[in-house]
Design an enzyme around this catalytic site. Structure first.
Site, short mmCIF file in Angstrom:
data_model
loop_
_atom_site.label_atom_id
_atom_site.label_comp_id
_atom_site.label_asym_id
_atom_site.label_seq_id
_atom_site.Cartn_x
_atom_site.Cartn_y
_atom_site.Cartn_z
N THR A 8 -4.14 14.93 0.65
CA THR A 8 -3.10 14.45 1.63
C THR A 8 -2.19 13.38 0.64
O THR A 8 -2.83 12.66 -0.24
CB THR A 8 -3.69 13.59 3.04
OG1 THR A 8 -4.23 12.55 2.43
CG2 THR A 8 -4.40 14.75 3.39
N ALA A 10 0.26 13.93 -1.26
CA ALA A 10 0.16 14.17 -2.61
C ALA A 10 1.66 14.14 -3.16
O ALA A 10 2.09 14.66 -4.46
CB ALA A 10 -0.29 15.70 -2.68
N SER A 11 2.74 13.66 -2.46
CA SER A 11 4.01 13.66 -2.71
C SER A 11 4.30 12.82 -3.91
O SER A 11 5.46 12.99 -4.43
CB SER A 11 4.71 13.58 -1.82
OG SER A 11 4.67 12.53 -1.05
N GLY A 13 2.97 8.73 -6.21
CA GLY A 13 1.96 7.78 -6.37
C GLY A 13 0.48 8.41 -7.10
O GLY A 13 0.74 9.28 -7.94
N ILE A 14 -0.48 7.85 -6.48
CA ILE A 14 -1.61 8.19 -7.03
C ILE A 14 -2.06 9.69 -6.66
O ILE A 14 -2.76 10.41 -7.27
CB ILE A 14 -3.00 7.16 -6.19
CG1 ILE A 14 -2.46 5.94 -6.75
CG2 ILE A 14 -4.23 7.78 -6.45
CD1 ILE A 14 -3.27 4.64 -5.82
N TYR A 193 -3.89 -3.75 7.06
CA TYR A 193 -4.23 -2.58 5.81
C TYR A 193 -5.56 -3.09 5.44
O TYR A 193 -6.60 -2.07 5.17
CB TYR A 193 -3.40 -3.05 4.73
CG TYR A 193 -3.61 -2.30 3.50
CD1 TYR A 193 -3.10 -0.97 3.54
CD2 TYR A 193 -4.36 -2.74 2.34
CE1 TYR A 193 -3.23 -0.15 2.38
CE2 TYR A 193 -4.65 -1.93 1.33
CZ TYR A 193 -3.85 -0.54 1.05
OH TYR A 193 -4.20 0.33 0.09
N1 LIG Z 1 -1.16 1.21 -5.30
C1 LIG Z 1 -2.15 0.54 -5.20
O1 LIG Z 1 -2.50 -0.35 -5.94
C2 LIG Z 1 -3.24 0.97 -4.31
C3 LIG Z 1 -4.45 0.09 -4.24
C4 LIG Z 1 -5.46 0.30 -3.49
C5 LIG Z 1 -5.46 1.61 -2.48
N2 LIG Z 1 -4.36 2.35 -2.63
C6 LIG Z 1 -4.26 3.54 -1.63
O2 LIG Z 1 -3.79 4.72 -2.36
C7 LIG Z 1 -3.25 5.77 -1.54
C8 LIG Z 1 -2.08 6.24 -2.02
O3 LIG Z 1 -1.05 5.08 -2.14
P1 LIG Z 1 0.06 4.80 -3.30
O4 LIG Z 1 -0.28 3.78 -3.96
O5 LIG Z 1 0.08 6.34 -4.05
O6 LIG Z 1 1.35 4.90 -2.49
P2 LIG Z 1 2.33 5.71 -2.30
O7 LIG Z 1 3.34 6.20 -3.70
O8 LIG Z 1 3.60 5.11 -1.41
O9 LIG Z 1 1.85 7.10 -1.67
C9 LIG Z 1 1.52 7.16 -0.52
C10 LIG Z 1 1.54 8.79 0.12
O10 LIG Z 1 1.01 8.67 1.39
C11 LIG Z 1 1.87 9.43 2.25
N3 LIG Z 1 1.90 9.26 3.45
C12 LIG Z 1 2.38 7.87 3.95
N4 LIG Z 1 2.27 7.98 5.43
C13 LIG Z 1 2.09 9.18 5.60
C14 LIG Z 1 1.72 9.96 6.90
N5 LIG Z 1 1.87 9.21 8.18
N6 LIG Z 1 1.49 11.11 6.94
C15 LIG Z 1 1.04 11.95 5.65
N7 LIG Z 1 1.32 11.17 4.63
C16 LIG Z 1 1.74 9.78 4.35
C17 LIG Z 1 3.37 9.33 1.51
O11 LIG Z 1 4.08 10.21 1.82
P3 LIG Z 1 5.82 10.12 1.47
O12 LIG Z 1 6.31 10.43 0.33
O13 LIG Z 1 6.25 11.01 2.67
O14 LIG Z 1 6.17 8.59 2.26
C18 LIG Z 1 2.67 9.31 -0.24
O15 LIG Z 1 2.69 10.62 -0.34
C19 LIG Z 1 -2.98 4.91 -0.25
O16 LIG Z 1 -4.19 5.33 0.36
C20 LIG Z 1 -3.35 3.60 -0.70
O17 LIG Z 1 -3.67 2.63 0.50
C21 LIG Z 1 -3.16 2.14 -3.52
#
Ligand SMILES: NC(=O)c1ccc[n+]([C@@H]2O[C@H](COP(=O)([O-])OP(=O)(O)OC[C@H]3O[C@@H](n4cnc5c(N)ncnc54)[C@H](OP(=O)(O)O)[C@@H]3O)[C@@H](O)[C@H]2O)c1
Length: 318
Positions: A8, A10-11, A13-14, A193
């Protein structure tokens, strides 16, 4: 038989970096990108195919903050697959994060400086809102929508003879002090969060307690601090760019500044290689990067065992 992996969020970031690394690890996978925005998902698929032209990559639309969408996606997945080997629950939000500058200033001159930088504890507040399902958006997106997805996909995940793994992208920002059972959606607080990620850690323990015998194993991961759209909500990209020399220096003391999505996926990929029956259900796996840029995984305890037992009444063996 081809392994089936659903990711989930997957579009970008991580999530996107994880897909890339999974395909580099095993190009024979069937990889399903579970995203809310199909145009972004298709762009991700094209990017992945450019480096892995023969890979089998499909899409499913899911908005985890909308139960109707979660049920629809579950139906589609049940029609397409007989079983799932890996379900990465990675989609997540931190809406309108605000940096508490006062806490940052005091933290800089306290003994907790390293802890503050590695967990962002007390530094970030967010503005939450209510979804069409009448739930808090952060709770529904980061926890509840995914939980319903697991429950709906039980027939694909629960095969005692072939174990499946559910892997959550949690965070070191998950804090016991921000979570109460009385307000598990965090309606009254300002750190939804952190609360949602702590709820994730608790839920993962409960899933292991209730589903291991049916072949479903759950793990939680912290990717470290990674530059993605999520962190660009805290500070704009150009500020992060200005901070890069400082971050690289900090890495010699705090290995949680993984910085790139590639580095952040280290623990997510490590779990892909493990036999889940041998994992400790009480562990959170942290992606870490050394000052010299070496990635590694460190297991740590996410939830004090006594707190889990107090909250759920369940007893779990370490
Ligand atoms: N970045 C950090 O430093 C960090 C640290 C700890 C944990 N995390 C966790 O890592 C995970 C990935 O986050 P990221 O940092 O890669 O940020 P990101 O680039 O914003 O990626 C978030 C992803 O979640 C999707 N998303 C958000 N809301 C959604 C919804 N309602 N239904 C389906 N998909 C949804 C987004 O889709 P869209 O492209 O459509 O927006 C995007 O693909 C998150 O769970 C975050 O809490 C991140």
């Amino acid at each position: 038989m081809k392994k089936v992996v659903v990711v989930t969020g997957a579009s970008s970031g991580i999530g996107l970096a994880l897909c890339e690394r999974l395909l580099s690890e095993d190009e024979e996978l069937h990889l399903c990108l579970a995203c809310r925005n199909l145009a972004k998902a298709e762009a991700a698929r094209v990017t992945l195919l450019s480096s892995h032209p023969t890979a089998e990559i499909t899409l499913v639309q899911i908005d985890v903050s909308n139960l109707r969408s979660v049920f629809q996606a579950s139906r589609e997945l049940k029609q397409r697959f007989e079983r799932l080997d890996y379900l990465y629950l990675n989609a997540g939000i931190m809406p309108n994060p605000q940096l508490n500058l006062k806490a940052l200033f005091y933290g800089l001159f306290s003994r907790n400086i390293f802890h503050m930088f590695s967990t962002a504890e007390g530094l970030l507040t967010q503005d939450d809102k209510v979804t069409v399902d009448g739930l808090q958006e952060v709770f529904e997106t980061n926890v509840f929508g995914h939980f319903i997805l697991i429950r709906e996909l039980e027939p694909l995940l629960c095969h005692p003879d072939i174990p499946s793994q559910v892997i959550w992208t949690s965070s070191s920002n998950a804090k016991k002090s921000n979570f109460t059972l009385e307000d598990f959606q965090h309606v009254k607080g300002h750190e939804p969060y952190s609360s949602s990620k702590y709820a994730t850690d608790l839920l993962s323990l409960a899933l292991n307690r209730n589903f291991n015998q049916q072949g479903l194993y759950s793990s939680v991961v912290c990717p470290g601090v990674v530059m993605t759209n999520l962190t660009y909500g805290i500070l704009p990209p150009f500020i992060w760019k200005l901070l890069i020399p400082f971050i690289f220096l900090l890495r010699f003391f705090i290995n949680s500044f993984t910085s790139t999505p590639y580095n952040g996926t280290e623990a997510l990929l490590w779990l892909f290689r493990q036999k889940p029956e041998f994992l400790n259900p009480l562990t959170k796996y942290h992606s870490l990067t050394t000052g010299l840029g070496h990635n590694y995984v460190s297991p740590q305890k996410p939830v004090p065992q006594t707190h889990y037992e107090n909250v759920t009444g369940n007893h779990i063996q370490a």
